[in-house]
Scaffold this motif. Structure first.
Motif, PDB file in Angstrom:
ATOM      1  N   GLY A   1       0.669   8.909   0.326  1.00  0.00           N
ATOM      2  CA  GLY A   1      -0.015   7.692   0.419  1.00  0.00           C
ATOM      3  C   GLY A   1       0.359   7.104  -1.550  1.00  0.00           C
ATOM      4  N   GLY A   2      -0.390   6.829  -2.010  1.00  0.00           N
ATOM      5  CA  GLY A   2      -0.579   5.537  -3.121  1.00  0.00           C
ATOM      6  C   GLY A   2      -1.415   6.794  -3.755  1.00  0.00           C
ATOM      7  N   SER A   3      -2.291   7.411  -3.591  1.00  0.00           N
ATOM      8  CA  SER A   3      -2.848   8.694  -5.236  1.00  0.00           C
ATOM      9  C   SER A   3      -1.648   9.111  -5.142  1.00  0.00           C
ATOM     10  N   VAL A   4      -1.293   9.864  -3.915  1.00  0.00           N
ATOM     11  CA  VAL A   4       0.369  10.660  -4.463  1.00  0.00           C
ATOM     12  C   VAL A   4       1.071  10.125  -5.293  1.00  0.00           C
ATOM     13  N   ILE A   5       1.414   8.658  -5.058  1.00  0.00           N
ATOM     14  CA  ILE A   5       2.690   8.574  -5.570  1.00  0.00           C
ATOM     15  C   ILE A   5       2.218   7.773  -7.216  1.00  0.00           C
ATOM     16  N   ASP A   6       1.120   7.651  -6.918  1.00  0.00           N
ATOM     17  CA  ASP A   6       0.526   7.315  -8.946  1.00  0.00           C
ATOM     18  C   ASP A   6       0.500   8.510  -9.487  1.00  0.00           C
ATOM     19  N   SER A   7       0.374  10.072  -8.763  1.00  0.00           N
ATOM     20  CA  SER A   7       0.179  10.975  -9.723  1.00  0.00           C
ATOM     21  C   SER A   7       1.271  10.925  -9.691  1.00  0.00           C
TER      22      SER A   7
ATOM     23  N   TYR B   1       1.070   6.803  12.236  1.00  0.00           N
ATOM     24  CA  TYR B   1       0.831   7.760  13.667  1.00  0.00           C
ATOM     25  C   TYR B   1      -0.357   8.561  13.682  1.00  0.00           C
ATOM     26  N   THR B   2      -0.857   9.479  12.460  1.00  0.00           N
ATOM     27  CA  THR B   2      -1.568  10.234  12.208  1.00  0.00           C
ATOM     28  C   THR B   2      -2.642   9.584  11.227  1.00  0.00           C
ATOM     29  N   LEU B   3      -2.735   8.456  11.184  1.00  0.00           N
ATOM     30  CA  LEU B   3      -3.468   8.165  10.180  1.00  0.00           C
ATOM     31  C   LEU B   3      -5.032   8.034  10.993  1.00  0.00           C
TER      32      LEU B   3
ATOM     33  N   MET C   1      -5.312  -7.497   0.563  1.00  0.00           N
ATOM     34  CA  MET C   1      -5.569  -8.206  -1.127  1.00  0.00           C
ATOM     35  C   MET C   1      -4.613  -8.263  -2.127  1.00  0.00           C
ATOM     36  N   HIS C   2      -3.587  -7.293  -2.273  1.00  0.00           N
ATOM     37  CA  HIS C   2      -2.780  -7.923  -2.892  1.00  0.00           C
ATOM     38  C   HIS C   2      -2.013  -8.969  -3.183  1.00  0.00           C
ATOM     39  N   THR C   3      -1.883  -9.791  -1.887  1.00  0.00           N
ATOM     40  CA  THR C   3      -1.110 -10.797  -1.767  1.00  0.00           C
ATOM     41  C   THR C   3      -2.598 -12.278  -2.078  1.00  0.00           C
TER      42      THR C   3
ATOM     43  N   MET D   1       6.678   0.704  -3.455  1.00  0.00           N
ATOM     44  CA  MET D   1       7.861  -0.715  -4.651  1.00  0.00           C
ATOM     45  C   MET D   1       7.220  -0.929  -6.138  1.00  0.00           C
ATOM     46  N   SER D   2       6.082  -0.476  -6.266  1.00  0.00           N
ATOM     47  CA  SER D   2       5.181  -1.478  -7.337  1.00  0.00           C
ATOM     48  C   SER D   2       5.770  -0.666  -8.641  1.00  0.00           C
ATOM     49  N   ASP D   3       5.038  -0.935  -9.843  1.00  0.00           N
ATOM     50  CA  ASP D   3       5.166  -1.228 -11.357  1.00  0.00           C
ATOM     51  C   ASP D   3       3.925  -0.081 -11.496  1.00  0.00           C
TER      52      ASP D   3
ATOM     53  N   THR E   1     -10.977  -9.087  -8.337  1.00  0.00           N
ATOM     54  CA  THR E   1     -11.446  -7.866  -7.138  1.00  0.00           C
ATOM     55  C   THR E   1     -11.199  -6.663  -7.415  1.00  0.00           C
ATOM     56  N   HIS E   2      -9.586  -6.433  -7.977  1.00  0.00           N
ATOM     57  CA  HIS E   2      -9.247  -5.129  -8.196  1.00  0.00           C
ATOM     58  C   HIS E   2      -9.622  -4.595  -9.073  1.00  0.00           C
ATOM     59  N   ASN E   3     -10.493  -5.167 -10.171  1.00  0.00           N
ATOM     60  CA  ASN E   3     -10.909  -4.557 -11.426  1.00  0.00           C
ATOM     61  C   ASN E   3     -11.820  -4.406 -11.423  1.00  0.00           C
TER      62      ASN E   3
ATOM     63  N   LEU F   1       6.667   8.057   2.020  1.00  0.00           N
ATOM     64  CA  LEU F   1       5.651   7.152   2.118  1.00  0.00           C
ATOM     65  C   LEU F   1       4.726   7.766   3.168  1.00  0.00           C
ATOM     66  N   THR F   2       3.018   7.534   3.712  1.00  0.00           N
ATOM     67  CA  THR F   2       2.232   8.041   4.498  1.00  0.00           C
ATOM     68  C   THR F   2       1.510   7.351   5.342  1.00  0.00           C
ATOM     69  N   ILE F   3       1.488   6.132   4.806  1.00  0.00           N
ATOM     70  CA  ILE F   3       0.189   5.165   4.657  1.00  0.00           C
ATOM     71  C   ILE F   3       0.796   4.188   3.703  1.00  0.00           C
TER      72      ILE F   3
ATOM     73  N   GLY G   1      -0.838  15.818  -0.714  1.00  0.00           N
ATOM     74  CA  GLY G   1      -2.032  15.599  -1.376  1.00  0.00           C
ATOM     75  C   GLY G   1      -2.755  17.234  -0.377  1.00  0.00           C
ATOM     76  N   GLY G   2      -3.515  16.843   0.011  1.00  0.00           N
ATOM     77  CA  GLY G   2      -4.754  17.252   0.248  1.00  0.00           C
ATOM     78  C   GLY G   2      -4.183  18.039   1.778  1.00  0.00           C
ATOM     79  N   GLY G   3      -3.263  17.927   2.652  1.00  0.00           N
ATOM     80  CA  GLY G   3      -3.482  18.513   4.004  1.00  0.00           C
ATOM     81  C   GLY G   3      -2.442  18.120   5.135  1.00  0.00           C
ATOM     82  N   SER G   4      -2.771  16.892   4.856  1.00  0.00           N
ATOM     83  CA  SER G   4      -2.131  16.179   5.828  1.00  0.00           C
ATOM     84  C   SER G   4      -0.502  16.287   6.483  1.00  0.00           C
ATOM     85  N   ALA G   5       0.140  16.131   5.080  1.00  0.00           N
ATOM     86  CA  ALA G   5       1.740  16.141   5.364  1.00  0.00           C
ATOM     87  C   ALA G   5       1.932  17.011   5.721  1.00  0.00           C
TER      88      ALA G   5
ATOM     89  N   GLN H   1     -13.789   7.354 -16.070  1.00  0.00           N
ATOM     90  CA  GLN H   1     -12.544   6.044 -16.018  1.00  0.00           C
ATOM     91  C   GLN H   1     -11.975   5.900 -14.819  1.00  0.00           C
ATOM     92  N   LYS H   2     -11.659   5.100 -14.048  1.00  0.00           N
ATOM     93  CA  LYS H   2     -10.308   5.585 -13.211  1.00  0.00           C
ATOM     94  C   LYS H   2      -8.939   3.284 -14.370  1.00  0.00           C
ATOM     95  N   ARG H   3      -8.503   4.092 -14.249  1.00  0.00           N
ATOM     96  CA  ARG H   3      -7.139   3.293 -15.049  1.00  0.00           C
ATOM     97  C   ARG H   3      -6.181   3.204 -14.451  1.00  0.00           C
TER      98      ARG H   3
HETATM   99  O1  NZQ Z   1      -4.481  14.223   0.913  1.00  0.00           O
HETATM  100  P1  NZQ Z   1      -3.857  13.652   2.620  1.00  0.00           P
HETATM  101  O2  NZQ Z   1      -4.676  14.799   3.342  1.00  0.00           O
HETATM  102  O3  NZQ Z   1      -2.527  12.822   2.349  1.00  0.00           O
HETATM  103  O4  NZQ Z   1      -5.154  12.655   3.384  1.00  0.00           O
HETATM  104  C1  NZQ Z   1      -4.117  11.519   2.817  1.00  0.00           C
HETATM  105  C2  NZQ Z   1      -6.784  10.883   2.262  1.00  0.00           C
HETATM  106  O5  NZQ Z   1      -7.205  11.549   2.460  1.00  0.00           O
HETATM  107  C3  NZQ Z   1      -4.665  10.367   4.083  1.00  0.00           C
HETATM  108  N1  NZQ Z   1      -3.157  10.366   4.475  1.00  0.00           N
HETATM  109  C4  NZQ Z   1      -2.214  10.243   4.305  1.00  0.00           C
HETATM  110  N2  NZQ Z   1      -1.827   9.833   4.736  1.00  0.00           N
HETATM  111  C5  NZQ Z   1      -1.737  10.492   5.746  1.00  0.00           C
HETATM  112  C6  NZQ Z   1      -2.961  10.794   5.695  1.00  0.00           C
HETATM  113  N3  NZQ Z   1      -3.631  11.695   7.305  1.00  0.00           N
HETATM  114  C7  NZQ Z   1      -3.261  11.140   8.252  1.00  0.00           C
HETATM  115  N4  NZQ Z   1      -2.253  11.103   8.623  1.00  0.00           N
HETATM  116  C8  NZQ Z   1      -1.236  10.387   7.245  1.00  0.00           C
HETATM  117  N5  NZQ Z   1       0.340  10.120   7.358  1.00  0.00           N
HETATM  118  O6  NZQ Z   1      -5.104   9.024   3.780  1.00  0.00           O
HETATM  119  C9  NZQ Z   1      -6.393   9.121   2.757  1.00  0.00           C
HETATM  120  C10 NZQ Z   1      -5.937   8.274   1.313  1.00  0.00           C
HETATM  121  O7  NZQ Z   1      -4.463   8.414   0.966  1.00  0.00           O
HETATM  122  P2  NZQ Z   1      -4.266   7.825  -0.508  1.00  0.00           P
HETATM  123  O8  NZQ Z   1      -2.991   8.359  -1.262  1.00  0.00           O
HETATM  124  O9  NZQ Z   1      -5.710   7.994  -1.336  1.00  0.00           O
HETATM  125  O10 NZQ Z   1      -4.063   6.077  -0.348  1.00  0.00           O
HETATM  126  P3  NZQ Z   1      -3.384   4.658  -0.478  1.00  0.00           P
HETATM  127  O11 NZQ Z   1      -2.190   4.626  -0.401  1.00  0.00           O
HETATM  128  O12 NZQ Z   1      -4.275   3.689   0.172  1.00  0.00           O
HETATM  129  O13 NZQ Z   1      -3.722   4.703  -1.900  1.00  0.00           O
HETATM  130  C11 NZQ Z   1      -5.183   4.460  -3.237  1.00  0.00           C
HETATM  131  C12 NZQ Z   1      -4.856   4.757  -4.251  1.00  0.00           C
HETATM  132  O14 NZQ Z   1      -4.108   4.063  -4.685  1.00  0.00           O
HETATM  133  C13 NZQ Z   1      -4.510   3.013  -5.930  1.00  0.00           C
HETATM  134  C14 NZQ Z   1      -5.877   2.912  -5.620  1.00  0.00           C
HETATM  135  O15 NZQ Z   1      -6.328   2.830  -6.310  1.00  0.00           O
HETATM  136  C15 NZQ Z   1      -5.871   4.515  -5.001  1.00  0.00           C
HETATM  137  O16 NZQ Z   1      -6.138   5.371  -5.575  1.00  0.00           O
HETATM  138  N6  NZQ Z   1      -3.762   2.154  -5.657  1.00  0.00           N
HETATM  139  C16 NZQ Z   1      -2.349   2.008  -6.544  1.00  0.00           C
HETATM  140  C17 NZQ Z   1      -1.518   0.776  -6.772  1.00  0.00           C
HETATM  141  C18 NZQ Z   1      -0.128   0.954  -7.615  1.00  0.00           C
HETATM  142  N7  NZQ Z   1       0.907   1.861  -7.550  1.00  0.00           N
HETATM  143  O17 NZQ Z   1       0.123  -0.293  -7.487  1.00  0.00           O
HETATM  144  C19 NZQ Z   1      -2.364  -0.379  -6.734  1.00  0.00           C
HETATM  145  C20 NZQ Z   1      -3.552  -0.519  -5.450  1.00  0.00           C
HETATM  146  O18 NZQ Z   1      -4.210  -1.953  -5.869  1.00  0.00           O
HETATM  147  C21 NZQ Z   1      -4.324   0.836  -5.597  1.00  0.00           C
HETATM  148  O19 NZQ Z   1      -5.033   0.147  -6.804  1.00  0.00           O
END
Ligand code: NZQ
Ligand code: ZN
Length: 395
Positions: A98-104, A182-184, A198-200, A147-149, A267-269, A138-140, A39-43, A160-162
């Motif tokens: 976290g989720g954003s990196v994994i989804d990407s 710990y750094t979150l 909310m997932h549950t 573990m999801s699909d 709610t998610h949609n 995993l960091t968050i 992601g953007g630098g935390s790791a 659009q977010k899909r």
């Molecule tokens: O980008 P970096 O610098 O790493 O910072 C991240 C980001 O700004 C920061 N962060 C992560 N780990 C950290 C940390 N900062 C300090 N210490 C750490 N250890 O946290 C911020 C949020 O990260 P992000 O990955 O966006 O968070 P999250 O895991 O909540 O993911 C959100 C995304 O997942 C999607 C969401 O819609 C959203 O786009 N979802 C994915 C799902 C799935 N694939 O199954 C289901 C969910 O319902 C959800 O929709």
């Protein structure tokens, strides 16, 4: 109770120091050239990336890197990642984040593996038949993507977010060391807890509520996260609390708390349109929508909401009707969100009311221009989605 398939192929390594397993796991799942995606630098700042690089180098596993994933991951970077995998002959993707990196990473995996435009999967035009394997550090704890699909991607050109869901995309392994969280920042910890719960809750509020084991597991998970979150905000380096929340993140979204019931997911949609339009954190968006969705659909199954109030939110049911207990449970949830710094309305989320045009646009996107519905506890068409956005838009 409805029939179900429970499929959780992800190998989990959980605990202190589990990062040492990364090279062996990559080899075990066929990786010989890796893309490290982050992601953007935390790791980088935490030293996690240096550790991962060192391990791959020591194990003679060649790698390339692509950082810069933003929360609500963008399609343009995914396309860049697909190109990089093709030109560098990458055969394994390691998502560190976290989720954003994994989804990407999941999107890059299916995009690089198939000769079609990756966005086609997200708009329902095609199903993938192959992916590059993905592993996760995993960091968050939040999205449960480890573990999801599913994978959720934002197309910044269209707003659009899909989501695309496919068992192919379940990660091969997930490395979960609670110390890494710990750094979150407190806000991200709270967003994560909200998303986990909310997932549950999406699976809990259902008409198929006769699977007692699933319900009891769901309530235990919800209580655990609800109790641990305020404590961890006060003590961010408490290993045991971080560990409870981290494991809950995976169990909340690997389908365990939904076996035998139909999920709702309205709610998610509704939230995905909020974070697609306003680029807000997913967990905060959920907190802004859920109380209003809950009041809107309560009459569909008041007993379920009352059970939630008593078993999760500690409401005393004595002298109360089912509806009164149910409503108190929703109020208690709102108070909980506020107590952990989450918004419970759109104005609290984005700093102003959404305009009527924005509300109609979000409902149009969520209803695919009034051709599709969402939800199952109460089926919502476009006009009902607008109703809920209006309720959430009150100051
Ligand atoms: O980008 P970096 O610098 O790493 O910072 C991240 C980001 O700004 C920061 N962060 C992560 N780990 C950290 C940390 N900062 C300090 N210490 C750490 N250890 O946290 C911020 C949020 O990260 P992000 O990955 O966006 O968070 P999250 O895991 O909540 O993911 C959100 C995304 O997942 C999607 C969401 O819609 C959203 O786009 N979802 C994915 C799902 C799935 N694939 O199954 C289901 C969910 O319902 C959800 O929709
Ligand atoms: Zn979510």
């Amino acid at each position: 109770m409805i029939d179900f398939t429970y499929y959780t192929p992800t190998e989990v390594k959980f605990g202190r120091g589990v990062e040492t397993h990364i090279p062996d796991l990559i080899k075990k799942y066929g990786g010989s050239k890796v893309l490290i995606h982050y992601g953007g630098g935390s790791a980088e700042r935490s030293g996690l990336l240096s550790k991962v690089r060192r391990q791959l180098t020591n194990a003679s596993i060649p790698f390339v890197e692509l950082g810069g994933v933003k929360p609500n991951p963008r399609l343009s970077l995914i396309r860049q990642g697909i190109e990089l995998c093709r030109t560098e002959n990458v055969d394994f993707i390691l998502a560190v984040g976290g989720g954003s990196v994994i989804d990407s990473a999941k999107a890059i995996g299916v995009g690089a593996g198939c000769g079609t435009d990756v966005w086609d999967f997200y708009v329902g035009k095609k199903m993938a038949d192959y992916t590059l394997p993905v592993g996760v550090v995993l960091t968050i704890p939040a999205a449960g993507s480890e573990m999801s699909d599913g994978s959720v991607v934002t197309n910044e050109d269209t707003g659009q977010k899909r989501a695309y869901g496919d068992n192919l995309m379940r990660p091969k392994f997930a490395i979960m060391n609670p110390e890494r969280t710990y750094t979150l920042p407190a806000y991200q910890t709270s967003c994560g807890a909200t998303d986990i719960m909310m997932h549950t809750m999406e699976r809990y509020f259902t008409h198929d509520d006769d699977m007692e084991l699933t319900t009891a597991l769901a309530e235990a998970l919800l209580r655990t996260v609800k109790d641990a979150t305020p404590k961890v905000l006060a003590a961010p380096e408490d290993y045991n609390l971080r560990a409870q929340i981290m494991w809950a993140s995976s169990l909340a979204h690997n389908d365990l708390t939904g076996c035998g019931s139909t999920g709702d997911w309205a709610t998610h949609n509704l939230e995905h349109e909020l974070s697609g339009m306003f680029d807000v954190a997913h967990g905060a968006g959920l907190a802004a929508i859920w109380p209003h969705w809950a009041e809107y659909v309560l009459s569909e199954n008041p007993k379920r909401f009352a059970r939630f109030a008593v078993n999760v939110m500690d409401i005393d049911p004595a002298t109360k009707t089912t509806e009164e207990a149910a409503l108190e449970g929703i109020e208690a949830m709102k108070a909980f969100y506020h107590s952990i710094g989450m918004p419970t309305s759109i104005p609290e989320l984005i700093g102003r009311e959404a305009t009527e045009d924005e509300i109609v646009r979000m409902a149009s996107l969520a209803s695919l221009d009034d051709t599709a519905t969402i939800g199952s506890l109460k089926v919502l068409d476009k006009s009902k989605m607008i109703d809920i956005y209006h309720l959430a838009n009150r100051k």
